[in-house]
Design a protein around this motif. Sequence first.
Motif, PDB file in Angstrom:
ATOM      1  N   GLN A 127     -11.413   3.616  35.576  1.00 34.76           N
ATOM      2  CA  GLN A 127     -10.658   3.569  34.339  1.00 34.76           C
ATOM      3  C   GLN A 127      -9.905   4.882  34.194  1.00 34.76           C
ATOM      4  O   GLN A 127     -10.306   5.894  34.748  1.00 34.76           O
ATOM      5  N   ALA A 128      -8.841   4.850  33.436  1.00 31.42           N
ATOM      6  CA  ALA A 128      -8.147   6.103  33.136  1.00 31.42           C
ATOM      7  C   ALA A 128      -9.058   6.921  32.235  1.00 31.42           C
ATOM      8  O   ALA A 128      -9.588   6.411  31.253  1.00 31.42           O
ATOM      9  N   ASP A 129      -9.271   8.164  32.587  1.00 29.09           N
ATOM     10  CA  ASP A 129     -10.117   9.025  31.772  1.00 29.09           C
ATOM     11  C   ASP A 129      -9.346   9.468  30.553  1.00 29.09           C
ATOM     12  O   ASP A 129      -8.253  10.016  30.669  1.00 29.09           O
ATOM     13  N   PRO A 130      -9.909   9.233  29.355  1.00 26.53           N
ATOM     14  CA  PRO A 130      -9.238   9.751  28.168  1.00 26.53           C
ATOM     15  C   PRO A 130      -9.307  11.267  28.177  1.00 26.53           C
ATOM     16  O   PRO A 130     -10.291  11.840  28.612  1.00 26.53           O
ATOM     17  N   GLY A 131      -8.266  11.896  27.724  1.00 24.30           N
ATOM     18  CA  GLY A 131      -8.233  13.356  27.704  1.00 24.30           C
ATOM     19  C   GLY A 131      -9.044  13.927  26.572  1.00 24.30           C
ATOM     20  O   GLY A 131      -9.482  13.211  25.679  1.00 24.30           O
ATOM     21  N   PRO A 132      -9.247  15.241  26.590  1.00 29.06           N
ATOM     22  CA  PRO A 132     -10.005  15.889  25.518  1.00 29.06           C
ATOM     23  C   PRO A 132      -9.256  15.801  24.201  1.00 29.06           C
ATOM     24  O   PRO A 132      -8.030  15.822  24.170  1.00 29.06           O
ATOM     25  N   GLY A 133     -10.017  15.685  23.127  1.00 28.58           N
ATOM     26  CA  GLY A 133      -9.436  15.742  21.799  1.00 28.58           C
ATOM     27  C   GLY A 133      -8.767  14.474  21.324  1.00 28.58           C
ATOM     28  O   GLY A 133      -8.066  14.475  20.327  1.00 28.58           O
ATOM     29  N   ASN A 134      -8.958  13.330  22.013  1.00 28.31           N
ATOM     30  CA  ASN A 134      -8.269  12.119  21.604  1.00 28.31           C
ATOM     31  C   ASN A 134      -9.157  11.177  20.799  1.00 28.31           C
ATOM     32  O   ASN A 134      -8.747  10.075  20.479  1.00 28.31           O
ATOM     33  N   GLY A 135     -10.400  11.603  20.510  1.00 28.18           N
ATOM     34  CA  GLY A 135     -11.294  10.805  19.710  1.00 28.18           C
ATOM     35  C   GLY A 135     -11.918   9.634  20.444  1.00 28.18           C
ATOM     36  O   GLY A 135     -12.559   8.800  19.836  1.00 28.18           O
ATOM     37  N   MET A 136     -11.741   9.533  21.753  1.00 26.99           N
ATOM     38  CA  MET A 136     -12.264   8.409  22.520  1.00 26.99           C
ATOM     39  C   MET A 136     -13.751   8.543  22.831  1.00 26.99           C
ATOM     40  O   MET A 136     -14.393   7.560  23.120  1.00 26.99           O
ATOM     41  N   ALA A 137     -14.279   9.735  22.786  1.00 23.22           N
ATOM     42  CA  ALA A 137     -15.697   9.925  23.118  1.00 23.22           C
ATOM     43  C   ALA A 137     -16.555   9.459  21.955  1.00 23.22           C
ATOM     44  O   ALA A 137     -16.152   9.517  20.807  1.00 23.22           O
ATOM     45  N   SER A 138     -17.755   8.979  22.296  1.00 22.85           N
ATOM     46  CA  SER A 138     -18.669   8.573  21.235  1.00 22.85           C
ATOM     47  C   SER A 138     -20.071   9.037  21.607  1.00 22.85           C
ATOM     48  O   SER A 138     -20.721   8.441  22.439  1.00 22.85           O
ATOM     49  N   GLY A 139     -20.469  10.129  21.018  1.00 23.46           N
ATOM     50  CA  GLY A 139     -21.821  10.636  21.256  1.00 23.46           C
ATOM     51  C   GLY A 139     -21.919  11.496  22.490  1.00 23.46           C
ATOM     52  O   GLY A 139     -20.944  11.721  23.201  1.00 23.46           O
ATOM     53  N   PRO A 140     -23.134  11.955  22.790  1.00 23.02           N
ATOM     54  CA  PRO A 140     -23.333  12.915  23.869  1.00 23.02           C
ATOM     55  C   PRO A 140     -23.277  12.328  25.260  1.00 23.02           C
ATOM     56  O   PRO A 140     -23.299  13.041  26.229  1.00 23.02           O
ATOM     57  N   ASP A 141     -23.202  10.987  25.425  1.00 29.03           N
ATOM     58  CA  ASP A 141     -23.122  10.321  26.729  1.00 29.03           C
ATOM     59  C   ASP A 141     -24.298  10.668  27.589  1.00 29.03           C
ATOM     60  O   ASP A 141     -24.247  11.225  28.631  1.00 29.03           O
ATOM     61  N   GLU A 178     -10.554  35.741  19.364  1.00 28.40           N
ATOM     62  CA  GLU A 178     -10.515  34.312  19.067  1.00 28.40           C
ATOM     63  C   GLU A 178     -10.536  33.486  20.351  1.00 28.40           C
ATOM     64  O   GLU A 178     -10.010  33.900  21.379  1.00 28.40           O
ATOM     65  N   ALA A 179     -11.126  32.305  20.268  1.00 32.38           N
ATOM     66  CA  ALA A 179     -11.169  31.405  21.418  1.00 32.38           C
ATOM     67  C   ALA A 179      -9.774  30.821  21.661  1.00 32.38           C
ATOM     68  O   ALA A 179      -9.206  30.188  20.774  1.00 32.38           O
ATOM     69  N   GLU A 211     -14.276  21.469  30.704  1.00 26.02           N
ATOM     70  CA  GLU A 211     -14.136  21.663  29.271  1.00 26.02           C
ATOM     71  C   GLU A 211     -15.184  22.645  28.783  1.00 26.02           C
ATOM     72  O   GLU A 211     -16.303  22.690  29.312  1.00 26.02           O
ATOM     73  N   LEU A 212     -14.818  23.431  27.778  1.00 27.15           N
ATOM     74  CA  LEU A 212     -15.749  24.345  27.122  1.00 27.15           C
ATOM     75  C   LEU A 212     -15.853  23.932  25.668  1.00 27.15           C
ATOM     76  O   LEU A 212     -14.851  23.867  24.958  1.00 27.15           O
ATOM     77  N   LEU A 213     -17.078  23.654  25.241  1.00 30.60           N
ATOM     78  CA  LEU A 213     -17.340  23.313  23.851  1.00 30.60           C
ATOM     79  C   LEU A 213     -17.610  24.607  23.088  1.00 30.60           C
ATOM     80  O   LEU A 213     -18.600  25.293  23.342  1.00 30.60           O
ATOM     81  N   VAL A 214     -16.683  24.953  22.188  1.00 31.44           N
ATOM     82  CA  VAL A 214     -16.813  26.148  21.353  1.00 31.44           C
ATOM     83  C   VAL A 214     -16.940  25.654  19.913  1.00 31.44           C
ATOM     84  O   VAL A 214     -15.957  25.542  19.195  1.00 31.44           O
ATOM     85  N   ALA A 215     -18.165  25.298  19.524  1.00 30.38           N
ATOM     86  CA  ALA A 215     -18.402  24.743  18.189  1.00 30.38           C
ATOM     87  C   ALA A 215     -18.360  25.827  17.111  1.00 30.38           C
ATOM     88  O   ALA A 215     -17.956  25.577  15.987  1.00 30.38           O
ATOM     89  N   ASP A 216     -18.781  27.048  17.475  1.00 28.33           N
ATOM     90  CA  ASP A 216     -18.812  28.168  16.533  1.00 28.33           C
ATOM     91  C   ASP A 216     -18.151  29.370  17.207  1.00 28.33           C
ATOM     92  O   ASP A 216     -18.800  30.105  17.942  1.00 28.33           O
ATOM     93  N   ALA A 217     -16.874  29.557  16.961  1.00 26.90           N
ATOM     94  CA  ALA A 217     -16.118  30.616  17.628  1.00 26.90           C
ATOM     95  C   ALA A 217     -16.689  32.008  17.348  1.00 26.90           C
ATOM     96  O   ALA A 217     -16.637  32.894  18.197  1.00 26.90           O
ATOM     97  N   ALA A 218     -17.271  32.213  16.176  1.00 27.28           N
ATOM     98  CA  ALA A 218     -17.804  33.527  15.813  1.00 27.28           C
ATOM     99  C   ALA A 218     -19.027  33.905  16.646  1.00 27.28           C
ATOM    100  O   ALA A 218     -19.334  35.085  16.800  1.00 27.28           O
ATOM    101  N   SER A 219     -19.729  32.932  17.219  1.00 27.22           N
ATOM    102  CA  SER A 219     -20.947  33.211  17.985  1.00 27.22           C
ATOM    103  C   SER A 219     -20.672  33.864  19.333  1.00 27.22           C
ATOM    104  O   SER A 219     -21.558  34.476  19.917  1.00 27.22           O
ATOM    105  N   GLY A 220     -19.450  33.712  19.852  1.00 26.86           N
ATOM    106  CA  GLY A 220     -19.131  34.252  21.173  1.00 26.86           C
ATOM    107  C   GLY A 220     -19.748  33.454  22.308  1.00 26.86           C
ATOM    108  O   GLY A 220     -19.812  33.920  23.433  1.00 26.86           O
ATOM    109  N   VAL A 238     -10.625  24.099  25.914  1.00 31.77           N
ATOM    110  CA  VAL A 238     -11.554  24.309  24.805  1.00 31.77           C
ATOM    111  C   VAL A 238     -11.524  23.099  23.877  1.00 31.77           C
ATOM    112  O   VAL A 238     -10.458  22.625  23.489  1.00 31.77           O
ATOM    113  N   VAL A 239     -12.730  22.590  23.554  1.00 28.92           N
ATOM    114  CA  VAL A 239     -12.880  21.549  22.539  1.00 28.92           C
ATOM    115  C   VAL A 239     -13.804  22.098  21.462  1.00 28.92           C
ATOM    116  O   VAL A 239     -14.592  23.009  21.709  1.00 28.92           O
TER     117      VAL A 239
END
Length: 173
Positions: free
Chosen positions: A159-173, A122-123, A42-51, A145-146
């Motif tokens: 356990q089954a790994d939840p996929g990206p973008g499903n809201g299952m994550a909580s914090g930076p782990d 654009e990302a 996964e790639l975390l692109v929090a600010d697409a304008a930053s490149g 991209v998340v």
Amino acid sequence: MRLKMVAIGVLVSLSPTLPADAATGRFPHENPPASLVVEHAELLVADAASGRAEGFLTIWNGTSVEKRLIGVASEAFRSVAVLPSPEGMVAAEEFVPIPAHAELRMKPTGLRLLLADRVTGEAPPSYRLTLTFEDGTRLAVTAVVVRAQAELTRHHHGQADPGPGNGMASGPD
């Protein structure tokens, strides 16, 4: 020799590139393969304008020998570096070791990738990465991209790994 994180146009290898499409999020945790596999990318692109983006990989080494990651490349970013923690960057490491029958899990509070100087506009929803190992093995993987840390996959064996973008994550782990 330093850990080489370069643009894919500069990376040359005589070995074939093996597909390792982690975008599906499907990995047999109950019976893991006896091979080198990228479980998640996964790639975390929090600010697409930053490149810039931060990369998170989970790599399973099911082989009987240690594997050493010596390079990560992307056609979409001119620079890829390894960050061991939020405070600094690996400068003198030759490789990232992955012991036999073990996994490397990158996370926001630890080892991760920094991808910078994006060459595309654009990302897109995903990027292709090529991982190179010391023994010549190359794995091509699709990194999803998340947009927020909360969207990163929480990885737990058994356990089954939840996929990206499903809201299952909580914090930076």
